[in-house]
Structures are given as C-alpha cells and as structure tokens.
Design an enzyme around this catalytic site. Structure first.
Site, short mmCIF file in Angstrom:
data_model
loop_
_atom_site.label_atom_id
_atom_site.label_comp_id
_atom_site.label_asym_id
_atom_site.label_seq_id
_atom_site.Cartn_x
_atom_site.Cartn_y
_atom_site.Cartn_z
N HIS A 1 0.96 -1.42 0.03
CA HIS A 1 0.05 -0.03 -0.05
C HIS A 1 0.81 1.26 0.22
O HIS A 1 1.44 1.66 -1.06
CB HIS A 1 -0.90 -0.07 1.18
N HIS B 1 -3.02 -2.47 -9.71
CA HIS B 1 -3.88 -1.63 -8.89
C HIS B 1 -5.24 -2.55 -8.75
O HIS B 1 -5.86 -3.17 -9.75
CB HIS B 1 -4.35 -0.30 -9.29
N ASP C 1 2.33 4.96 -7.27
CA ASP C 1 3.78 4.74 -6.46
C ASP C 1 4.90 4.69 -7.44
O ASP C 1 5.88 4.82 -7.12
CB ASP C 1 3.73 3.63 -5.66
#
Ligand code: SDX
Length: 391
Positions: A228, A269, A325
């Site tokens: 995460h 994702h 990210d």
C-alpha cells in the site's frame, strides 16, 4: 459478492457508499467531489482541496482564508509528545513513530470522544491535518539524530513542513518554489482514493465510535504496508536491484516466472485496470522537479521498465499499469528525502481523505459497527476427546 470480494453488507462499515471520491478504474478517471484530479492538480492547492474533500464544495476566498488560518495555528504539538518521540530507538522507522504519536494524541484530547458534536469533529480534524506534518518532521529528525525544528506559522503548509524537515547546514534539501509547488501537487494527488486499504481501516475502527485520532492511527498502520503506502519505497529498492537498463529483461523474466512472489512494484492496482491518472500527473511533476534537482539516475531505468512492461503480454493481459507509486519515490528522493519517509509523505495528505471519510461515516445515521461475517472452512462439530484417548 460485491466489487471488493465482499458483499457490501458484510463489511457494513466501509459501506461502499460515499459522495467524496469517484474512480472509474477502466477509464482511469479520478474525481474529488466531482472535480477531475487533473484540473485540481493544475489549478488548486492542497489546503483548498482539503476543504473541498471535507466540506463538499470549493471554498470562497474568505472560507479558504479561515480554514488556512485554523490549520496554520494548530501545527504545534504538546511538549510531552516530544519526549514520547525521544523514547524511540535512534533507528525507529518514521512511519512507526508517526502511527504511535497519532494514536497518542487521543490521550491529549479527551474531548475528541464527542464524535456526535460537529464543532468537536471540526476541531479534531483541523488538529489532525495541522499536526501530521509536525509529527512527521519530528519523527524524521529523531531518526536523523537532529534537534526538532518547531513549525513557523508564517509559512505555507508545505513550506512549513519542509522547513521543519530541512537539515541544518546541508544542501540535501533545496528549498525551492518549484519543489514546494511539486510537493503541494503530490499532496493533492494523494489526498483521497475511495475505499482503499487504509481508508477502510479508518472506517472500520471508526465505526466503533472511537475518537478520530485512534481511527486515523489505524489508517497509518495499514498504509505502512509494502503493498500500500510502502510501495514507492519498494520501487526504489527494485530499481536499485535492477541496476541498469540492460538488466531489465532478466528482471521481467523473474517477475513472470516467479509465481507471483516477485512483483513489479509501483505497477498494478485493485481498481485501476488502466493507467493511474495520478501517475500521469506525477510524470509531469517529475520533469519539473528534476529541472531543479538534477535527474534521478534511476529515472532512465524506470522509464525503460515502463516501456517494456506496457508492451509485454504478461502485464497487458493482467491490465497492469503504473500506479501512483511508480514515480513518486524518484521525486521524493531527488528532493532529498530518505526512502523511510516515503510512506510518511503519503500519510500526511491522506489524513485529509481519512478524516473526510471518517466524518461521512460517523454522520451517517444508518451507520453500524463493522462486523464482517466469515465463510467458515474449519472442522465440523465434534465431541471432546480425553487426553489419554488422543492419538
Ligand atoms: C496504492 O487501493 C488503492 O486505492 C491504493 C492506492 C491509494 O491511493 O490508496 O492507490 C495506493 O496502494 C497503490 C498500489 C501500490 N502497491 C504496489 O505498487 C505493489 C505492487 N502491486 C501489486 O502488489 C498489486 O498490483 C496490488 C496489491 C496493488 C493489487 O493487487 P491485486 O488486486 O491483488 O492484483 P490482482 O490479484 O488483480 O492481480 C492479478 C494478477 C495476478 O497474477 P495471476 O494470479 O493472474 O497470475 O496480476 C498479478 C498477480 O500476481 N500482479 C502483478 C502485479 N500486481 C498484480 N504481477 C507483477 N507485478 C505486479 N505489480
């Protein structure tokens, strides 16, 4: 079962009903209260977006001035929090310190239990948004063995944070308008994201009607995980492990042949089965940051890795694209942040989303305590066996 692998009624608390953030994972759409993330990133500011997420409408100039004043004048933490942080080992991870100190705030503000009182909720939410950067900066400086720098209320939200972080006498942090603006945009992009793991944790813990500090501390814990909020830290480790563009094909081969153990960090994702719209904005921000800081040498590997993966059947078939990210860590490192700070840089802005979603939940009169049901897979009913009869 519903979208998330659970029937929404099972979760009960996450409710899966919210008016805050809309995501279309197939089309790569992200909207905060109806406004496209691309427009907010380009035209708004983090505190204006914070107001939007919390109140549901963009603020007038007067409303934004009042909101900014209140946040700015709640940045200090109780002096005892400093001794709390001093109690950690020198090498404690800043995210572990952040989660502990956010939970500790619950003991400093007992009135936070009045969650049904709108004024009390507003004060606690203001405190959380205001104090997160201070707790983050104090945790970082403790980890660096440096004295704490107190917040300066004459500075903007981001400039204040950077000033508390900046190391004395080193050029590690080029405090520069472009970098402040870039961090403000990154905070906008990370502010909320529907029912992600950490937000669902905040809603689940908050559904017991505990105070918001305890609920947000649960979100910090979830965000600490490498799948995460810890992903951008893992992306840099992955890029360093790859080491050069020439090694990318071998790395991709290990990911594809690794039965899922080895992942392409920063890719994939649960909701986006297309390019994460935040990653597109972050790539633009990266160019602006690197113009000031100099290009991060790992960028070339990241760009080539993305190019190869997006043409590779394994990733295309599984709809795996760069997520928020994949590039953010490269920017933070170029700004001078250590990798341990990356999830902390995620937690600061996500505190706004956690607070907005927490308040939406606690003011929903139909809200019940989270009590997911299970599918039992254990032993069928059987009678007790005396010890001397057991095999
Ligand atoms: C965030 O939910 C949110 O909104 C989170 C977030 C937010 O703003 O709050 O967007 C922030 O957490 C972004 C995600 C950061 N994490 C990473 O970058 C870690 C790497 N990504 C993976 O761990 C993964 O993609 C997840 C955890 C993000 C999503 O995992 P899922 O939904 O369990 O993936 P999946 O089961 O749909 O995967 C389908 C297939 C599987 O292979 P098969 O079993 O079909 O053979 O794709 C594979 C997975 O093994 N797969 C990957 C992969 N991600 C999934 N293979 C290689 N590299 C990857 N990154």
């Amino acid at each position: 079962f519903g979208l998330m692998g659970y029937d929404p009624a099972f979760l009960n608390t996450a409710n899966c009903k919210s008016a805050i953030t809309f995501i279309d994972g197939d089309k790569g759409i992200l909207e905060y209260r109806g406004y496209p993330i691309e427009q907010l990133a380009e035209k708004s500011s983090f505190l204006e977006v914070a107001y939007l997420l919390l109140k549901g409408e963009l603020p007038t100039q007067k409303e934004l001035e009042n909101f900014t004043f209140n946040v700015t004048h709640h940045t200090l933490v109780h002096e005892n929090i400093k001794s709390f942080i001093d109690g950690f080992r020198y090498d404690a991870h800043p995210m572990a310190m952040l989660g502990s100190t956010v939970a500790a705030l619950s003991a400093f503000y007992p009135d936070a239990k009045n969650i049904k009182d709108a004024r009390s909720r507003e004060i606690q939410i203001t405190r959380l948004i205001a104090k997160m950067p201070t707790l983050a900066a104090f945790s970082y400086r403790h980890a660096m063995g440096l004295p704490f720098v107190y917040p300066d209320n004459d500075l903007s939200y981001v400039a204040n944070f950077l000033a508390m972080i900046k190391r004395i006498g080193t050029s590690a942090f080029k405090v520069h308008p472009t970098l402040e603006k870039a961090l403000d945009v990154l905070f906008i992009l990370h502010a909320d994201h529907e029912q992600n793991c950490s937000t669902t944790s905040v809603r689940t813990v908050g559904s017991s009607q505990v105070d918001p500090y305890s609920a947000v501390a649960a979100g910090v814990g979830a965000l600490y995980g490498p799948l995460h909020g810890g992903a951008n830290e893992a992306v840099l480790r992955m890029l360093r492990e790859i080491g050069s563009k020439a090694n990318i094909p071998e790395f991709i081969k290990q990911v594809k042949g690794g039965e899922g153990e080895k992942k392409l960090m920063g890719f994939g994702h649960r909701v986006y089965k297309s390019y994460d719209p935040r990653a597109k904005v972050i790539k633009r921000v990266a160019d602006e940051v690197f113009d000031v800081t100099g290009k991060n040498p790992l960028l070339e590997i990241a760009l080539e890795l993305e190019r190869i993966a997006l043409e590779d059947e394994y990733f295309v078939k599984r709809k795996l694209y760069p997520n928020v990210d994949f590039y953010s860590g490269l920017i933070y490192e170029a700004m001078g942040f250590q990798a341990e700070m990356f999830p902390v840089l995620f937690a600061i802005p996500r505190t706004v989303g956690w607070c907005a979603q927490w308040e939406e939940m606690v003011t929903d009169n139909e809200q019940k305590i989270a009590r997911p049901r299970q599918v039992f897979t254990g032993a069928a009913r059987r009678d007790y066996v005396a010890q001397d009869k057991r095999k």
